[in-house]
Design a protein around this motif. Structure first.
Motif, PDB file in Angstrom:
ATOM      1  N   ALA A 189       0.814  -1.216   0.000  1.00 45.84           N
ATOM      2  CA  ALA A 189       0.000   0.000   0.000  1.00 45.84           C
ATOM      3  C   ALA A 189       0.849   1.268   0.000  1.00 45.84           C
ATOM      4  O   ALA A 189       0.313   2.368  -0.080  1.00 45.84           O
ATOM      5  CB  ALA A 189      -0.918   0.002   1.217  1.00 45.84           C
ATOM      6  N   ALA A 190       2.166   1.126   0.079  1.00 45.90           N
ATOM      7  CA  ALA A 190       3.016   2.308   0.212  1.00 45.90           C
ATOM      8  C   ALA A 190       3.177   3.025  -1.117  1.00 45.90           C
ATOM      9  O   ALA A 190       3.034   2.430  -2.185  1.00 45.90           O
ATOM     10  CB  ALA A 190       4.384   1.900   0.737  1.00 45.90           C
ATOM     11  N   HIS A 191       3.461   4.328  -1.028  1.00 49.05           N
ATOM     12  CA  HIS A 191       3.855   5.091  -2.210  1.00 49.05           C
ATOM     13  C   HIS A 191       5.333   4.802  -2.427  1.00 49.05           C
ATOM     14  O   HIS A 191       6.193   5.350  -1.741  1.00 49.05           O
ATOM     15  CB  HIS A 191       3.611   6.583  -1.959  1.00 49.05           C
ATOM     16  CG  HIS A 191       3.765   7.405  -3.185  1.00 49.05           C
ATOM     17  ND1 HIS A 191       4.960   7.559  -3.830  1.00 49.05           N
ATOM     18  CD2 HIS A 191       2.864   8.103  -3.918  1.00 49.05           C
ATOM     19  CE1 HIS A 191       4.803   8.325  -4.890  1.00 49.05           C
ATOM     20  NE2 HIS A 191       3.530   8.662  -4.969  1.00 49.05           N
ATOM     21  N   LYS A 192       5.626   3.910  -3.388  1.00 46.78           N
ATOM     22  CA  LYS A 192       6.950   3.285  -3.482  1.00 46.78           C
ATOM     23  C   LYS A 192       8.094   4.294  -3.539  1.00 46.78           C
ATOM     24  O   LYS A 192       9.057   4.215  -2.777  1.00 46.78           O
ATOM     25  CB  LYS A 192       7.019   2.369  -4.703  1.00 46.78           C
ATOM     26  CG  LYS A 192       5.995   1.248  -4.704  1.00 46.78           C
ATOM     27  CD  LYS A 192       6.466   0.069  -3.913  1.00 46.78           C
ATOM     28  CE  LYS A 192       5.487  -1.076  -3.906  1.00 46.78           C
ATOM     29  NZ  LYS A 192       4.055  -0.766  -3.808  1.00 46.78           N
ATOM     30  N   ALA A 193       7.986   5.285  -4.452  1.00 53.77           N
ATOM     31  CA  ALA A 193       9.118   6.190  -4.669  1.00 53.77           C
ATOM     32  C   ALA A 193       9.439   6.965  -3.399  1.00 53.77           C
ATOM     33  O   ALA A 193      10.599   7.011  -2.955  1.00 53.77           O
ATOM     34  CB  ALA A 193       8.792   7.138  -5.817  1.00 53.77           C
ATOM     35  N   ILE A 194       8.409   7.548  -2.778  1.00 53.84           N
ATOM     36  CA  ILE A 194       8.650   8.324  -1.557  1.00 53.84           C
ATOM     37  C   ILE A 194       9.127   7.415  -0.438  1.00 53.84           C
ATOM     38  O   ILE A 194      10.065   7.724   0.288  1.00 53.84           O
ATOM     39  CB  ILE A 194       7.362   9.063  -1.137  1.00 53.84           C
ATOM     40  CG1 ILE A 194       6.943  10.026  -2.222  1.00 53.84           C
ATOM     41  CG2 ILE A 194       7.568   9.795   0.174  1.00 53.84           C
ATOM     42  CD1 ILE A 194       5.694  10.788  -1.900  1.00 53.84           C
ATOM     43  N   PHE A 195       8.491   6.253  -0.333  1.00 52.00           N
ATOM     44  CA  PHE A 195       8.825   5.327   0.741  1.00 52.00           C
ATOM     45  C   PHE A 195      10.289   4.930   0.691  1.00 52.00           C
ATOM     46  O   PHE A 195      10.938   4.780   1.719  1.00 52.00           O
ATOM     47  CB  PHE A 195       7.937   4.076   0.625  1.00 52.00           C
ATOM     48  CG  PHE A 195       8.021   3.157   1.800  1.00 52.00           C
ATOM     49  CD1 PHE A 195       7.183   3.327   2.891  1.00 52.00           C
ATOM     50  CD2 PHE A 195       8.933   2.115   1.832  1.00 52.00           C
ATOM     51  CE1 PHE A 195       7.248   2.487   3.977  1.00 52.00           C
ATOM     52  CE2 PHE A 195       9.008   1.265   2.920  1.00 52.00           C
ATOM     53  CZ  PHE A 195       8.158   1.455   3.991  1.00 52.00           C
TER      54      PHE A 195
END
Lengths: 122, 335, 396
Positions: B75-81
């Motif tokens: 569920a994460a925002h991959k790039a920011i995470f």
């Protein structure tokens, strides 16, 4: 709150309560009733298997004596108790029910082992 | 003097002393001291195995966490995470360059230091909120929103507390603020803390630092027993190690700021030694003063339970902020 | 209530959550920070103890009963032994009864101190938590000297107890108990007067008398909601009628009153132990039980957390036909779920912890169909129908 701060500052000057076990064992002792590692006096044991019957965790098995051991015995003892400490709950029932008091739960704490087979005591 | 050696010196200062390496060393040292103090208040031993008295424990923690597996939730925002945690220590380091550690001025200084610092404080909170949001976890989201609430509520008293030294020094430059505290009145140094308004401002500043650093009683954004770690919940491995590092650097930042604004910065008696040794002496003074602040912070957070967000909002707006404003008024009246 | 029209989030507190030391789920619907609905989901730690009990003889069952709960292990074991003694019509020697009272009260001391620490930890007051647990070690040491272990004491046997009180141990008790009372004064002072403790616990999780009655709460939870009920006084067992003690109650029903109430109970516990030490009769410490049992018994006991209930059914055998256990948490859970609604997320761990929940003791209603591997929880209606069916067919 002021009292709490004073108590905390006192704690700062005192020795910590936590003992650096096992590097420090000073002042540590187990009461005589502590139920630790089993020691069985196989000479005294008459092989009645009451301990095996009464054990609530079913960890005692009666193993037939080897011919060598049999030769040494003068009584009718044919089997001896073997304890599997990996499943033992250290309740001390075996110690209680033994008619000849040959089982003793000592003050020693059994050491952890990687192999459960090493935790078999006879 | 040609351009090259100057530049080289600046890079060396920036990287080694009193730059990144020293600051990270301070971060680990303060974290260790904080944990050790807290443990001793609680009759525990605290870190004890890594290095003498466990002094290397925060470093060991960092290495260990960094070497763990990194898990990115679906569920994460991959790039920011993935990227933001690694960038998180950078703004804190930028803020730390402004704080005078080994000399009367910071590595970087300008007439408007304090403005920049206050801006940076809200930047940290913005990063926290983004980190919490990017992990796509409901607990993290709650943590992020609490983080935002704390920023809003502690911003005002913090700014007013920080303004008092600036008013006394009549400058927003940290160098000027330190310089204004160098003299003596009798045997008492001219530190802001020895002024009526200064001591109140110092206490307000300490309370706000606890909130800024998310320590008990203001650790609601990452409250372990409520929201299981809050905005840091989903981070693991290297990303989490960097988040911890940025938190610890922030500790140095807030403590350094407290020392600079209220405890006379790194300045202290020089015993007539040649100026070459001043840097070492000043760093030592800075360390000692900082450890005193660490002690106060740990004492404060050891005697308290975590407050609820609503209680924090109520406390800051109805108590802390008015007191801060009144203190400014007090300073204007008595001068 | 319909929550569709409002922005609400559902969060699961548990089965793995730092606030709960045991696996249990609370499905919580929140609007912002406010809880609007809470549902407990039980069954994560179902261990099949009741089924296992049907295959053990009554002596071995003592040690299984002891392991129902880690904290109130003595309460479960003694309650089970009490049930068997009722069936066997066995009269337990008075010295054994006194020794059981001593250990039961020591267990209450250690359980309540543990709970105060856990609550302090839930509200983030770790200093208080660690310092309370430091003082709890005094009790643990006493338990260890008397019974031989810190937890799972193995103290009971059918018809009495296993270890006796020697003069040296009595001396040890006499030394430690005043020290404990002194520390308790300090703990009480902090618990009552600390501003942050008050801020977090006062008026939080109020269980009104009506709600308490509706949800059938027991133990300190009930007494904090002005239900004056304590089995030790109202249905005395062991030797409790020989001692004079007060049963503290409160009419506030919030978490803070539960803290104060539990600490006040501890003073009574210390006084009971002191009375027991002074008046303990000489004599045997156990009576020999018969080899086969027949009959049914319901055994109740005031465990630290509330009323502990064991149902035993023996049919001319050494092993029970049925054993049924109801741990106090099962009775208290419904009230804490109702109390959650309307509070903030920050209050959830506090309210859940306020009843001193022990979920591992509680979980025994999960039904697993072995053929299909399907798991389901029985609803109240289904349970009732099964009960009626069993009753009609005369299976019981």
């Amino acid at each position: 709150m002021a009292l709490a701060i004073i108590e905390l500052l006192k704690n700062l000057l005192k020795k910590p309560v936590t003992v650096n076990y096992p590097f420090e064992t000073e002042g540590l002792s187990l009461p005589s009733r502590y139920r630790g590692l089993h020691v069985v006096d196989q000479e005294k044991c008459i092989g009645c298997s009451r301990c095996a019957r009464e054990c609530p965790a079913f960890v005692i098995t009666m193993v037939p004596l080897t011919p060598k051991e049999l030769a040494k015995r003068t009584d009718k003892k044919k089997r001896k108790p073997v304890f599997d400490l990996s499943a033992c709950i250290f309740c001390g029932v075996c110690e209680d029910v033994c008619p000849v008091d040959c089982i003793d739960l000592t003050n020693k704490i059994p050491l952890p082992e990687e192999d459960t087979a090493k935790l078999v005591v006879d | 003097m040609s351009f090259a050696p100057d530049f080289l010196l600046f890079v060396l200062e920036g990287l080694l002393f009193p730059g990144v390496v020293t600051l990270i060393f301070f971060a680990f040292l303060f974290e260790w001291a904080y944990r050790k103090f807290l443990a001793r208040f609680q009759a525990r031993r605290g870190p004890m195995l890594a290095g003498p008295s466990g002094i290397l424990q925060p470093f060991a923690d960092f290495i260990k966490t960094a070497s763990k597996e990194e898990i990115v939730p679906d569920a994460a925002h991959k790039a920011i995470f993935k990227t933001l945690p690694l960038l998180a220590p950078l703004p804190v380091l930028l803020g730390l360059f402004l704080i005078p550690v080994s000399s009367l001025a910071g590595l970087v200084n300008s007439p408007g230091d304090l403005y920049l610092l206050i801006f940076l404080l809200s930047l940290f909170a913005a990063i926290q909120i983004t980190l919490g949001w990017a992990s796509g976890n409901r607990f993290a989201l709650i943590g992020a929103s609490r983080s935002g609430l704390q920023l809003v509520s502690f911003g005002i008293p913090l700014v007013f507390a920080a303004i008092i030294p600036a008013m006394r020094a009549e400058s927003f430059s940290l160098e000027k603020i330190v310089l204004s505290q160098t003299g003596y009145t009798g045997y008492v140094p001219n530190w802001n803390i020895f002024h009526v308004s200064g001591i109140i401002a110092f206490l307000i500043f300490l309370i706000c630092s606890l909130a800024e650093l998310e320590k008990v009683p203001f650790d609601t954004p990452e409250a372990e027993t409520e929201i299981a770690g809050g905005w840091t919940l989903e981070y693991s491995g290297r990303a989490y190690a960097f988040i911890i590092l940025s938190e610890q650097l922030k500790e140095v930042f807030m403590i350094g700021l407290a020392v600079t604004l209220f405890l006379g910065g790194p300045f202290g008696p020089t015993f007539g030694l040649p100026s070459v040794y001043h840097a070492i002496l000043f760093t030592l003074y800075f360390l000692v003063k900082s450890l005193v602040v660490v002690f106060l912070l740990s004492l404060f957070s050891a005697t308290m339970a975590r407050l609820k967000v609503s209680q924090i909002l109520e406390g800051t707006w109805s108590l802390l902020a008015p007191i801060a404003v009144l203190t400014v008024g007090l300073l204007i009246i008595i001068g | 209530m319909n929550h569709e029209d409002k922005p609400s989030t559902q969060i699961n507190v548990g089965p793995q959550h730092p606030a709960l030391k045991e696996p249990e789920t609370f499905r919580i619907v929140v609007e912002g920070e406010k809880v609007v609905q809470a549902t407990p989901i039980l069954g994560h730690t179902h261990r099949g103890i009741e089924k296992l009990a049907e295959s053990r003889d009554y002596n071995k069952l003592l040690y299984l009963a002891e392991r129902i709960c880690g904290i109130c292990s003595f309460a479960h074991q003694a309650n089970y032994a009490k049930g068997v003694e009722i069936i066997a019509d066995l009269s337990v020697p008075p010295r054994a009864q006194y020794l059981r009272v001593i250990v039961a009260e020591l267990e209450r001391l250690h359980s309540h101190l543990l709970w105060v620490g856990v609550l302090a930890h839930e509200i983030g007051f770790d200093t208080f938590y660690l310092l309370v647990w430091k003082d709890r070690e005094l009790v643990m040491d006493l338990l260890e000297t008397l019974t031989g272990n810190r937890v799972n004491y193995g103290m009971n046997r059918i018809g009495g107890v296993r270890s006796d009180l020697t003069p040296e141990i009595r001396q040890r008790f006499k030394e430690v108990l005043p020290k404990l009372r002194e520390r308790l004064d300090r703990i009480k002072e902090v618990a009552i007067n600390d501003p942050t403790m008050k801020a977090r616990c006062k008026g939080v999780g109020v269980i009104s008398k009506r709600l308490a009655q509706e949800t059938c709460v027991t133990g300190p939870t009930a007494r904090a909601s002005s239900i004056n009920w304590d089995l030790r006084r109202d249905a005395p067992y062991f030797a409790y009628e020989d001692f004079s003690f007060k049963v503290p109650t409160s009419d506030k029903g919030d978490v803070h009153s539960k803290v104060v109430l539990r600490i006040e109970e501890l003073y009574e516990s210390i006084s009971i132990i002191e009375q027991a030490l002074d008046t303990i009769p000489e004599g045997e410490i156990f009576a020999k039980p018969p080899s086969r049992l027949s009959g049914r018994a319901i055994s109740r006991l005031e465990a630290p957390r509330g009323e502990n209930f064991h149902y035993l059914d023996f049919r001319e055998s050494k092993t029970p036909y049925r054993m049924r256990v109801r741990a106090p948490t099962y009775a208290n859970l419904a009230s804490s779920v109702r109390a959650l609604v309307g509070h903030h997320i920050a209050d959830v761990p506090v309210i859940v912890a306020a009843n001193d929940p022990c979920f591992s003791c509680t979980d025994r209603t999960l039904v697993i169909n072995l053929d299909t591997g399907e798991q389901k929880m029985l609803t109240k209606k289904e349970l009732r129908n099964i009960g009626i069916k069993i009753y009609k067919e005369g299976l019981l």
